[in-house]
Design a protein around this motif. Structure first.
Motif, PDB file in Angstrom:
ATOM      1  N   HIS A  77      32.280 137.572 118.241  1.00 26.12           N
ATOM      2  CA  HIS A  77      32.383 138.327 117.211  1.00 26.12           C
ATOM      3  C   HIS A  77      33.002 139.422 116.511  1.00 26.12           C
ATOM      4  CE1 HIS A  77      30.716 136.991 112.979  1.00 26.12           C
ATOM      5  NE2 HIS A  77      30.587 138.414 113.161  1.00 26.12           N
ATOM      6  N   PHE A  78      34.245 138.543 116.710  1.00 28.09           N
ATOM      7  CA  PHE A  78      35.263 139.751 116.008  1.00 28.09           C
ATOM      8  C   PHE A  78      36.192 139.547 114.536  1.00 28.09           C
ATOM      9  CE2 PHE A  78      37.632 138.165 119.540  1.00 28.09           C
ATOM     10  CZ  PHE A  78      39.078 138.350 119.035  1.00 28.09           C
ATOM     11  N   THR A  80      30.755 139.701 121.940  1.00 26.33           N
ATOM     12  CA  THR A  80      32.220 140.453 122.643  1.00 26.33           C
ATOM     13  C   THR A  80      33.311 139.127 121.547  1.00 26.33           C
ATOM     14  OG1 THR A  80      31.941 138.864 123.830  1.00 26.33           O
ATOM     15  CG2 THR A  80      31.570 141.372 123.717  1.00 26.33           C
ATOM     16  N   ALA A 129      36.509 144.506 110.744  1.00 22.16           N
ATOM     17  CA  ALA A 129      36.904 144.441 111.953  1.00 22.16           C
ATOM     18  C   ALA A 129      38.516 143.370 111.472  1.00 22.16           C
ATOM     19  CB  ALA A 129      35.925 144.090 112.469  1.00 22.16           C
ATOM     20  N   LYS A 130      38.725 143.639 110.642  1.00 20.43           N
ATOM     21  CA  LYS A 130      40.237 142.110 110.228  1.00 20.43           C
ATOM     22  C   LYS A 130      40.752 142.858 110.613  1.00 20.43           C
ATOM     23  CE  LYS A 130      37.581 138.982 106.472  1.00 20.43           C
ATOM     24  NZ  LYS A 130      37.313 138.868 104.924  1.00 20.43           N
TER      25      LYS A 130
END
Length: 92
Positions: free
Chosen positions: A82-83, A80, A88-89
């Protein structure tokens, strides 16, 4: 033109808890990938291990330069947190 072909072995495993008639990506429990990938920055193969465990909310990634035994990248955190990486940028 000089062409060269590089064969790089890689292991990829996906463990699912798939129900019939459901979408597969919703039931992926664990993904594991290890092997050599080509590094554009170093222009040679590097050894990469990535493990995504959705059941225990874990993300692990390690990239090692086998020629120097140097760790290029290491990441071990909750999934959660790790974004903002890869696709996902945030877009400008």
């Amino acid at each position: 033109m000089n062409w060269s072909i590089e064969i790089i072995p890689c292991i990829r495993t996906t463990i699912t808890n798939k129900k019939d008639g459901k979408k597969k990506h919703k039931y992926i429990v664990k993904e594991y990938q290890s092997g050599f990938e080509h590094s554009h920055k170093l222009n040679r193969p590097v050894f990469k291990v990535r493990e995504i465990n959705r059941r225990y909310n874990e993300y692990y990634e390690s990239v090692i330069d086998e020629q120097n035994d140097e760790v290029i990248h290491f990441c071990h955190e909750s999934l959660t947190d790790h974004f903002g990486h890869g696709s996902a940028k945030k877009k400008n």
